[in-house]
Design a protein around this motif. Structure first.
Motif, PDB file in Angstrom:
ATOM      1  N   THR A  73       0.834  -1.204   0.000  1.00  0.00           N
ATOM      2  CA  THR A  73       0.000   0.000   0.000  1.00  0.00           C
ATOM      3  C   THR A  73       0.868   1.253   0.000  1.00  0.00           C
ATOM      4  O   THR A  73       0.591   2.215  -0.729  1.00  0.00           O
ATOM      5  N   ARG A  74       1.942   1.243   0.792  1.00  0.00           N
ATOM      6  CA  ARG A  74       2.832   2.394   0.798  1.00  0.00           C
ATOM      7  C   ARG A  74       3.548   2.547  -0.542  1.00  0.00           C
ATOM      8  O   ARG A  74       3.821   3.671  -0.986  1.00  0.00           O
ATOM      9  N   ARG A  75       3.819   1.449  -1.216  1.00  0.00           N
ATOM     10  CA  ARG A  75       4.425   1.516  -2.556  1.00  0.00           C
ATOM     11  C   ARG A  75       3.477   2.201  -3.531  1.00  0.00           C
ATOM     12  O   ARG A  75       3.889   3.036  -4.355  1.00  0.00           O
ATOM     13  N   ARG A  76       2.198   1.853  -3.452  1.00  0.00           N
ATOM     14  CA  ARG A  76       1.202   2.467  -4.334  1.00  0.00           C
ATOM     15  C   ARG A  76       1.082   3.962  -4.068  1.00  0.00           C
ATOM     16  O   ARG A  76       0.957   4.764  -5.003  1.00  0.00           O
ATOM     17  N   LEU A  77       1.142   4.344  -2.795  1.00  0.00           N
ATOM     18  CA  LEU A  77       1.069   5.772  -2.459  1.00  0.00           C
ATOM     19  C   LEU A  77       2.275   6.528  -3.017  1.00  0.00           C
ATOM     20  O   LEU A  77       2.131   7.649  -3.533  1.00  0.00           O
ATOM     21  N   LEU A  78       3.444   5.917  -2.940  1.00  0.00           N
ATOM     22  CA  LEU A  78       4.648   6.557  -3.478  1.00  0.00           C
ATOM     23  C   LEU A  78       4.554   6.687  -4.993  1.00  0.00           C
ATOM     24  O   LEU A  78       4.923   7.719  -5.561  1.00  0.00           O
ATOM     25  N   THR A  79       4.044   5.660  -5.650  1.00  0.00           N
ATOM     26  CA  THR A  79       3.894   5.694  -7.105  1.00  0.00           C
ATOM     27  C   THR A  79       2.955   6.824  -7.522  1.00  0.00           C
ATOM     28  O   THR A  79       3.195   7.507  -8.531  1.00  0.00           O
ATOM     29  N   LEU A  80       1.904   7.045  -6.735  1.00  0.00           N
ATOM     30  CA  LEU A  80       0.938   8.092  -7.057  1.00  0.00           C
ATOM     31  C   LEU A  80       1.510   9.493  -6.863  1.00  0.00           C
ATOM     32  O   LEU A  80       1.193  10.415  -7.616  1.00  0.00           O
ATOM     33  N   ASN A  81       2.365   9.650  -5.845  1.00  0.00           N
ATOM     34  CA  ASN A  81       2.900  10.979  -5.555  1.00  0.00           C
ATOM     35  C   ASN A  81       4.349  10.881  -5.069  1.00  0.00           C
ATOM     36  O   ASN A  81       4.633  10.996  -3.873  1.00  0.00           O
ATOM     37  N   PRO A  82       5.288  10.702  -6.001  1.00  0.00           N
ATOM     38  CA  PRO A  82       6.695  10.559  -5.600  1.00  0.00           C
ATOM     39  C   PRO A  82       7.326  11.869  -5.118  1.00  0.00           C
ATOM     40  O   PRO A  82       8.427  11.852  -4.578  1.00  0.00           O
ATOM     41  N   LYS A  83       6.642  12.987  -5.284  1.00  0.00           N
ATOM     42  CA  LYS A  83       7.195  14.264  -4.835  1.00  0.00           C
ATOM     43  C   LYS A  83       6.950  14.502  -3.347  1.00  0.00           C
ATOM     44  O   LYS A  83       7.517  15.430  -2.769  1.00  0.00           O
ATOM     45  N   ASN A  84       6.102  13.680  -2.758  1.00  0.00           N
ATOM     46  CA  ASN A  84       5.797  13.816  -1.338  1.00  0.00           C
ATOM     47  C   ASN A  84       6.818  13.016  -0.525  1.00  0.00           C
ATOM     48  O   ASN A  84       6.868  11.788  -0.602  1.00  0.00           O
ATOM     49  N   ARG A  85       7.626  13.715   0.259  1.00  0.00           N
ATOM     50  CA  ARG A  85       8.684  13.053   1.037  1.00  0.00           C
ATOM     51  C   ARG A  85       8.116  12.020   1.999  1.00  0.00           C
ATOM     52  O   ARG A  85       8.720  10.970   2.232  1.00  0.00           O
ATOM     53  N   ASN A  86       6.937  12.310   2.555  1.00  0.00           N
ATOM     54  CA  ASN A  86       6.338  11.373   3.510  1.00  0.00           C
ATOM     55  C   ASN A  86       6.058  10.013   2.882  1.00  0.00           C
ATOM     56  O   ASN A  86       6.085   8.991   3.577  1.00  0.00           O
ATOM     57  N   ASN A  87       5.794   9.992   1.584  1.00  0.00           N
ATOM     58  CA  ASN A  87       5.549   8.718   0.915  1.00  0.00           C
ATOM     59  C   ASN A  87       6.820   7.881   0.814  1.00  0.00           C
ATOM     60  O   ASN A  87       6.779   6.647   0.900  1.00  0.00           O
ATOM     61  N   TRP A  88       7.951   8.544   0.646  1.00  0.00           N
ATOM     62  CA  TRP A  88       9.236   7.824   0.645  1.00  0.00           C
ATOM     63  C   TRP A  88       9.529   7.266   2.033  1.00  0.00           C
ATOM     64  O   TRP A  88       9.920   6.096   2.185  1.00  0.00           O
ATOM     65  N   ILE A  89       9.307   8.097   3.048  1.00  0.00           N
ATOM     66  CA  ILE A  89       9.540   7.652   4.419  1.00  0.00           C
ATOM     67  C   ILE A  89       8.602   6.497   4.763  1.00  0.00           C
ATOM     68  O   ILE A  89       8.998   5.504   5.378  1.00  0.00           O
ATOM     69  N   GLY A  90       7.335   6.621   4.329  1.00  0.00           N
ATOM     70  CA  GLY A  90       6.353   5.573   4.604  1.00  0.00           C
ATOM     71  C   GLY A  90       6.750   4.232   4.016  1.00  0.00           C
ATOM     72  O   GLY A  90       6.618   3.194   4.673  1.00  0.00           O
ATOM     73  N   LEU A  91       7.239   4.249   2.772  1.00  0.00           N
ATOM     74  CA  LEU A  91       7.649   2.991   2.143  1.00  0.00           C
ATOM     75  C   LEU A  91       8.888   2.414   2.814  1.00  0.00           C
ATOM     76  O   LEU A  91       8.993   1.199   3.018  1.00  0.00           O
ATOM     77  N   ALA A  92       9.833   3.276   3.180  1.00  0.00           N
ATOM     78  CA  ALA A  92      11.046   2.789   3.863  1.00  0.00           C
ATOM     79  C   ALA A  92      10.690   2.140   5.192  1.00  0.00           C
ATOM     80  O   ALA A  92      11.209   1.070   5.536  1.00  0.00           O
ATOM     81  N   ILE A  93       9.799   2.775   5.943  1.00  0.00           N
ATOM     82  CA  ILE A  93       9.378   2.202   7.232  1.00  0.00           C
ATOM     83  C   ILE A  93       8.622   0.901   7.015  1.00  0.00           C
ATOM     84  O   ILE A  93       8.778  -0.059   7.781  1.00  0.00           O
ATOM     85  N   ALA A  94       7.811   0.853   5.955  1.00  0.00           N
ATOM     86  CA  ALA A  94       7.078  -0.377   5.648  1.00  0.00           C
ATOM     87  C   ALA A  94       8.029  -1.522   5.349  1.00  0.00           C
ATOM     88  O   ALA A  94       7.838  -2.650   5.818  1.00  0.00           O
ATOM     89  N   ALA A  95       9.060  -1.246   4.558  1.00  0.00           N
ATOM     90  CA  ALA A  95      10.057  -2.277   4.257  1.00  0.00           C
ATOM     91  C   ALA A  95      10.800  -2.692   5.522  1.00  0.00           C
ATOM     92  O   ALA A  95      11.077  -3.882   5.737  1.00  0.00           O
ATOM     93  N   TYR A  96      11.081  -1.721   6.373  1.00  0.00           N
ATOM     94  CA  TYR A  96      11.778  -2.013   7.634  1.00  0.00           C
ATOM     95  C   TYR A  96      10.933  -2.914   8.528  1.00  0.00           C
ATOM     96  O   TYR A  96      11.433  -3.895   9.090  1.00  0.00           O
TER      97      TYR A  96
END
Length: 276
Positions: free
Chosen positions: A137-160
């Motif tokens: 889900t966090r990957r999909r959010l990042l794909t939709l809006n890669p300019k939002n830093r929070n989406n990058w952080i969200g995906l990194a935390i999800a992977a962690y």
């Protein structure tokens, strides 16, 4: 089931429907009910309005009526992502997270790129420890809006949280690639992101690289105390006692009552921690 045509509101009522959502978000529930009733009076089978009225009633502790209206609204418009989302919100309010997740997923089948529903889904997935689903889900959010830093952080935390440290590190490195060449100024969020990356480097086992990254990040991290505490920890691990001693002295000068700083200072001198 109501016809598709009966689910399309005229322009005037469509504008009123938007106010229902606004009144719900601002907790003006009585105004929301009044607006919903004005639509239902003309369009008694309009599914989304029935669902929003039910959601509003739920906030007024009228749960039985709320569920009845939301289910009726969903019955009248099974293809509406709004109805499914509202149904999920209703379940979430009762802490029935499994059913809420099912509803959110149904909503996303009807509106695959809805960021709000994806965010709501991700919150419940991590609540239920569905780490693989959370990461997707966090990957999909990042794909939709890669300019939002929070989406990058969200995906990194999800992977962690899913235990994929290499992927978490890769996400941080990919984000850094998107801002390469920019003049970065210290801010809290970016500093916390750097500290999170530092923790991942540490858990991957390369303490020298972890320390080097910490030193490199220092100008951009606002929480200087946390950074110095981490530096002491790493220097002690690497047995660079002289450097650790200097940082300990800095922290003791700032807060002489913190016993942990004194314990670390004793370790830099080759002494054991005092017994409790």
């Amino acid at each position: 089931m109501a016809t598709k045509e009966s689910q399309t509101l005229p322009q005037k009522e469509a504008a009123v429907f938007k106010t229902i959502v606004k009144f719900y978000e601002t907790k003006q529930y009585k105004k929301g009910l009044k607006a919903a009733d004005s639509i239902i009076k003309k369009f008694p089978n309009h599914g989304e309005t029935l669902a929003m009225k039910g959601l509003t009633l739920n906030c007024l502790e009228k749960k039985k009526e709320a569920y009845e209206l939301v289910r009726l609204g969903l019955k009248n418009c099974m293809t509406s992502h709004v109805c499914w989302h509202v149904y999920g919100l209703l379940y979430r309010s009762d802490r029935d997270y499994k059913e809420a997740i099912k509803c959110y997923k149904q909503a996303l089948k009807r509106d695959t790129d809805n960021s709000q529903i994806l965010r709501d889904l991700s919150l419940l997935q991590i609540q239920m420890r569905e780490t693989s689903g959370f990461a997707e889900t966090r990957r999909r959010l990042l794909t939709l809006n890669p300019k939002n830093r929070n989406n990058w952080i969200g995906l990194a935390i999800a992977a962690y949280t899913a235990g994929d440290l290499a992927m978490a590190l890769q996400v941080f490195q990919s984000y850094e690639g998107t801002v390469e060449g920019e003049v970065l100024k210290p801010d809290y969020e970016h500093g916390e992101m750097l500290m999170c990356k530092n923790r991942i480097l540490e858990e991957l086992g390369d303490l020298e690289a972890t320390l080097a990254h910490l030193v490199q990040s220092e100008p951009l991290v606002l929480d200087k105390i946390a950074l110095r505490e981490k530096k002491i920890y790493l220097l002690l691990k690497l047995e660079r006692l002289g450097e650790a001693e200097a940082v300990c002295r800095e922290l003791i000068a700032i807060n002489s009552e913190n016993h942990r700083y004194h314990d670390s200072f004793l370790l830099t001198l080759g002494c054991s921690k005092p017994s409790a």
